[in-house]
Design an enzyme around this catalytic site. Structure first.
Site, PDB file in Angstrom:
ATOM      1  N   TYR A 114     -71.810  33.001-118.436  1.00  0.00           N
ATOM      2  CA  TYR A 114     -70.523  33.819-119.223  1.00  0.00           C
ATOM      3  C   TYR A 114     -71.363  34.655-120.238  1.00  0.00           C
ATOM      4  O   TYR A 114     -71.209  35.956-120.178  1.00  0.00           O
ATOM      5  CB  TYR A 114     -70.098  32.724-119.746  1.00  0.00           C
ATOM      6  CG  TYR A 114     -68.650  33.742-120.535  1.00  0.00           C
ATOM      7  CD1 TYR A 114     -67.592  34.123-120.199  1.00  0.00           C
ATOM      8  CD2 TYR A 114     -68.646  33.817-122.423  1.00  0.00           C
ATOM      9  CE1 TYR A 114     -66.551  34.927-120.609  1.00  0.00           C
ATOM     10  CE2 TYR A 114     -67.543  34.655-123.141  1.00  0.00           C
ATOM     11  CZ  TYR A 114     -66.210  34.912-122.286  1.00  0.00           C
ATOM     12  OH  TYR A 114     -66.005  35.712-122.745  1.00  0.00           O
ATOM     13  N   LYS A 155     -70.862  39.100-120.709  1.00  0.00           N
ATOM     14  CA  LYS A 155     -70.383  39.708-121.722  1.00  0.00           C
ATOM     15  C   LYS A 155     -71.881  40.893-122.065  1.00  0.00           C
ATOM     16  O   LYS A 155     -70.990  41.963-122.265  1.00  0.00           O
ATOM     17  CB  LYS A 155     -69.798  39.568-122.360  1.00  0.00           C
ATOM     18  CG  LYS A 155     -68.752  38.332-122.148  1.00  0.00           C
ATOM     19  CD  LYS A 155     -67.779  39.208-121.894  1.00  0.00           C
ATOM     20  CE  LYS A 155     -66.230  38.717-121.307  1.00  0.00           C
ATOM     21  NZ  LYS A 155     -65.712  39.612-121.051  1.00  0.00           N
TER      22      LYS A 155
END
Length: 230
Positions: A155, A159
């Site tokens: 994750y 990002k």
């Protein structure tokens, strides 16, 4: 009247962003993969529903046709995202990475390519990419920030990629204001309602960037307090 499309708009940050923009007088297309949930969310707020799966070329192309036929688009908010598996780093697989990057990163590439021609016909052309402080190298290396206490390789890497895409697209497409927004640690279903911020506070940066009417800087990364460090 400014027309905005929000991906992943049937709940959480996407839903609250839609609510705030509709309240401000914007026309808002609320994109969602699930038609039942998406139509219910749009109906509750007075938005327009469009079925949209950012991992599907066909779904994105159909959304382009629908929005084009209705008059075009001024603002694209790439909000749809997934957290990926809650697993130890040693248990993460390449398939896990493909799933996370497929939505969080490739989805933005797909949406930007598909909607750019439509956006270029607007005098307010804007793209807002919803990223995260979890992808900020400064934050994850600073023990004073909560982001440094979390280990979520896929994750967080996705990002970081979103923020870099934002900078590179801003350089490549100077006719469009393209910026990244960090919502901050916000209580939503995405994180099991943990986080000290309300969902309204979490959408402050997104709404700020989405309502600049095609003006202001491009290629920046902000949170609700101002410019954030990469």
């Amino acid at each position: 009247m400014t027309t905005t499309l929000i991906t992943g708009a049937n709940k959480g940050l996407g839903y609250e962003t839609a609510r705030r923009l509709i309240e401000a007088g914007y026309t808002v297309w609320m994109g969602a993969r699930d038609e039942t949930r998406g139509r219910a969310a749009a109906g509750a707020l007075g938005g327009r529903f469009v079925q949209l799966d950012v991992t599907s070329d066909d779904s994105v192309a159909a959304a382009v046709a629908t929005i084009e036929a209705a008059g075009g688009l001024d603002v694209l908010i790439n909000n749809a995202g997934v957290s990926g598996p809650f697993a130890a780093a040693e248990d993460l697989t390449a398939d896990d990475a493909a799933f996370v990057f497929g939505t969080n990163v490739l989805g933005i590439v797909r949406m930007t390519r598909a909607f750019r021609p439509m956006l270029l016909r607007s005098s307010e052309a804007t793209i807002v990419n919803v990223t995260s402080g979890m992808g900020s190298f400064s934050f994850v290396l600073d023990p004073e920030h909560i982001e440094s206490q979390i280990i979520a390789p896929l994750y967080q890497a996705s990002k970081s990629a979103v923020t870099m895409l934002t900078v590179q697209y801003a350089k490549a497409f100077p006719e469009i204001r393209i910026n990244a927004a960090d919502p901050g640690y916000t209580a939503t279903e995405f994180n099991n309602n943990r986080g000290p911020q309300t969902v309204t506070e979490g959408t402050d940066a997104i709404v700020e960037l989405a309502t600049r009417r095609g003006t202001g800087p491009t290629g920046t990364f902000i949170n609700r307090h101002g410019v954030a460090p990469f």
